[in-house]
Design a protein around this motif. Sequence first.
Motif, PDB file in Angstrom:
ATOM      1  N   ASN A 279       0.831  -1.203   0.000  1.00 11.91           N
ATOM      2  CA  ASN A 279       0.000   0.000   0.000  1.00 11.91           C
ATOM      3  C   ASN A 279       0.863   1.248   0.000  1.00 11.91           C
ATOM      4  O   ASN A 279       1.777   1.373   0.812  1.00 11.91           O
ATOM      5  N   LEU A 280       0.545   2.150  -0.899  1.00 12.43           N
ATOM      6  CA  LEU A 280       1.162   3.460  -0.914  1.00 12.43           C
ATOM      7  C   LEU A 280       0.356   4.321   0.045  1.00 12.43           C
ATOM      8  O   LEU A 280      -0.832   4.554  -0.167  1.00 12.43           O
ATOM      9  N   ILE A 281       0.993   4.783   1.117  1.00 14.67           N
ATOM     10  CA  ILE A 281       0.289   5.537   2.168  1.00 14.67           C
ATOM     11  C   ILE A 281      -0.033   6.951   1.709  1.00 14.67           C
ATOM     12  O   ILE A 281      -1.158   7.429   1.847  1.00 14.67           O
ATOM     13  N   SER A 282       0.993   7.636   1.154  1.00 14.46           N
ATOM     14  CA  SER A 282       0.775   9.009   0.701  1.00 14.46           C
ATOM     15  C   SER A 282       1.874   9.428  -0.269  1.00 14.46           C
ATOM     16  O   SER A 282       2.900   8.770  -0.381  1.00 14.46           O
ATOM     17  N   THR A 283       1.613  10.520  -0.966  1.00 13.34           N
ATOM     18  CA  THR A 283       2.621  11.154  -1.812  1.00 13.34           C
ATOM     19  C   THR A 283       2.641  12.633  -1.482  1.00 13.34           C
ATOM     20  O   THR A 283       1.647  13.192  -1.004  1.00 13.34           O
ATOM     21  N   GLN A 284       3.768  13.248  -1.726  1.00 13.47           N
ATOM     22  CA  GLN A 284       3.896  14.684  -1.516  1.00 13.47           C
ATOM     23  C   GLN A 284       4.804  15.236  -2.598  1.00 13.47           C
ATOM     24  O   GLN A 284       5.836  14.639  -2.916  1.00 13.47           O
TER      25      GLN A 284
ATOM     26  N   VAL B 250      10.459   6.894  -0.822  1.00 11.47           N
ATOM     27  CA  VAL B 250      11.186   6.871  -2.080  1.00 11.47           C
ATOM     28  C   VAL B 250      10.929   8.204  -2.774  1.00 11.47           C
ATOM     29  O   VAL B 250       9.799   8.685  -2.805  1.00 11.47           O
ATOM     30  N   PHE B 251      11.987   8.792  -3.343  1.00  8.40           N
ATOM     31  CA  PHE B 251      11.887  10.084  -4.004  1.00  8.40           C
ATOM     32  C   PHE B 251      12.210   9.952  -5.482  1.00  8.40           C
ATOM     33  O   PHE B 251      13.141   9.253  -5.865  1.00  8.40           O
ATOM     34  N   ILE B 252      11.425  10.659  -6.321  1.00  3.51           N
ATOM     35  CA  ILE B 252      11.694  10.772  -7.757  1.00  3.51           C
ATOM     36  C   ILE B 252      11.650  12.255  -8.090  1.00  3.51           C
ATOM     37  O   ILE B 252      10.763  12.973  -7.634  1.00  3.51           O
ATOM     38  N   GLY B 253      12.607  12.703  -8.890  1.00  4.52           N
ATOM     39  CA  GLY B 253      12.597  14.114  -9.260  1.00  4.52           C
ATOM     40  C   GLY B 253      13.420  14.391 -10.488  1.00  4.52           C
ATOM     41  O   GLY B 253      14.139  13.529 -10.984  1.00  4.52           O
TER      42      GLY B 253
END
Length: 111
Positions: free
Chosen positions: A69-74, A94-97
Amino acid sequence: MENLPFYFGGEVILNFENERVIFTWDKNAGWRDHFSLYVGNERLYLPTSSLVKWNVSELKPWRNYISQNLISTQVYSQNETPHVVKFDFGTIEVFIGDSSEMRLGDGCAQK
């Protein structure tokens, strides 16, 4: 593949139950900075590009979170321009940018 620096020029495609979301970089997309993060349903790269497909089930850290489950994104921004999205799986983030070399953010910005 285990020792990759997690730097690539391409797209990350996440498949959810009923939706596909694509994360990549874009340029001149109407934001204040020249480069920005793109989040959407359409691919930005041409089918004839030389992108290599990787199965994330073989790559850290993604392989541990398939079917979790993905809890949240920001989304994080600079100069009112989106540059980074954070995925919170509860036990890891985990970060993507978009980036330039080892620095997240607009590759053209003089800091």
